[in-house]
Each structure stands twice: as C-alpha cells, then as structure tokens.
Design a protein around this motif. Structure first.
Motif, PDB file in Angstrom:
ATOM      1  N   ILE A   7      -6.705 -15.236  -6.948  1.00 49.24           N
ATOM      2  CA  ILE A   7      -7.168 -13.855  -7.055  1.00 49.24           C
ATOM      3  C   ILE A   7      -8.669 -13.780  -6.789  1.00 49.24           C
ATOM      4  O   ILE A   7      -9.133 -12.895  -6.072  1.00 49.24           O
ATOM      5  N   LEU A  42      -2.059  -5.597   2.473  1.00 45.73           N
ATOM      6  CA  LEU A  42      -2.668  -5.943   1.183  1.00 45.73           C
ATOM      7  C   LEU A  42      -2.664  -4.798   0.183  1.00 45.73           C
ATOM      8  O   LEU A  42      -2.995  -4.998  -0.987  1.00 45.73           O
ATOM      9  N   HIS A  45      -0.929  -5.320  -3.246  1.00 48.28           N
ATOM     10  CA  HIS A  45      -1.429  -6.271  -4.242  1.00 48.28           C
ATOM     11  C   HIS A  45      -1.602  -5.566  -5.580  1.00 48.28           C
ATOM     12  O   HIS A  45      -1.896  -4.378  -5.638  1.00 48.28           O
ATOM     13  N   ASP A  47      -3.790  -6.520  -8.123  1.00 49.22           N
ATOM     14  CA  ASP A  47      -5.093  -6.676  -8.759  1.00 49.22           C
ATOM     15  C   ASP A  47      -5.975  -5.459  -8.461  1.00 49.22           C
ATOM     16  O   ASP A  47      -6.269  -5.149  -7.301  1.00 49.22           O
TER      17      ASP A  47
END
Length: 75
Positions: A7, A42, A45, A47
C-alpha cells in the motif's frame, strides 16, 4: 512485501505520477494517454489515501485545455 508495504508503494507511486502531471509546462498528452488505462483500473482500490492521490492526478491532468478533459471522458 507485506500488505502495508504494498500500500505504501502504491501511495508513493501514484503521488509521483500526480506530481508529473502537476508540473508546467504540462507533459505531452501522449504520456497521459499511455497511463490512462492503468489509472482507470485503480479506482477500485480500497485505500482512501491512495484514491485521494489518484483523484488529484486526474485533477492536475485536466487542469488545462478542454482537450485534456475530453481525453479522460473519451477514454
């Protein structure tokens, strides 16, 4: 690498990319056109900090001509 290292690597990577598109004069459209398909994948994702930097990348890229915005919409 551990998950936390992965990460951190992703965060630093997207931050570096965003800084490239932040600079003026702007990089050629071909650079972003090459990166766009990967950057789009992306968005899934989980996070939050990574996603914030990803959105900043798109913001910096589209800060310019309408052609830049149109490229993101079309791709």
């Amino acid at each position: 690498l551990s998950t936390s290292n992965n990460i951190m690597l992703l965060r630093k990577g997207i931050l570096s990319i965003s800084h490239c598109f932040r600079s003026k004069p702007y990089p050629p459209l071909s650079y972003f056109r090459t990166a766009l398909p990967v950057l789009r994948t992306l968005f899934h994702h989980s996070d939050v900090e990574f996603l914030e930097n990803l959105l900043w990348t798109f913001s910096f890229f589209t800060d310019g001509s309408n052609g830049r915005i149109q490229l993101v919409v079309n791709e």
